[in-house]
Design an enzyme around this catalytic site. Sequence first.
Site: not given
Length: 256
Positions: A48, A69, A199
Amino acid sequence: MQPLVAPIPALDPAELVRTARHAVLAGIGEEGQRRLAAAHVAVVGAGGLGSPALLALAAAGVGSITVIDDDIVELTNLQRQLAHRVEDIGRPKTASAERAILALSPGANVVTAAERLDSENAERLFAGADIVVDTSDSFATRRDVADAAEALGIPLVWGAVQEWHAQATVFWSNPPQGHAPVVLADLFPLGTEGEPPSCAQVGVLGALCVQVGGMLAGEVVKLITGAGDPLLGRLAMIDGLSARQHEIAIRSAVAA
């Protein structure tokens, strides 16, 4: 504020081509570009916040980036990320981020570590870095990152996003003269856990991730080049719905 990274004597032709389009960044110029080209930044997380932060660092002309990551790209969080595409679903985020970085900044040195950062490997993964950016979503990981940065004497830029609020701060374990050390704070608002967002909410949250990821990269550029004053212990709380920003002083280690 003294620049964190010393410039290389001169940019070679390939680096000139790579950085010339970024030289218009306010307050940086050729000297700043040489410092950025000499800098090595380690980024924890390519999701993010990490995704827009990585792209901003690449666009700024940072010469060496380590991406750490252990996750893969998923459809459910694709809207919150910039470095990944639909065809990246199922691929490691590190591989996807490397492709995106090199597309923006060919010739940059990208090192990927597809592993979960912890207290055992943090110092190894940060070796050689001038500065660490932590965009992880686990407090345990953030603590391990902070401990490793302190052990290595590397400045840490840290950020987090949860629901409609975000944080961005700079943590110095060995600050320059005239700046007090600060301690890591975890100040998420209460009551933000619950059902997965809709959403529409994901769209707003994604925009907030992009905004804060860019802020983190901006703090890194300030530290590397000495252009402007970094936050150095101030916490930026951003309200994504009302577009308001509040700065809250972080407790100093001296006053603790």
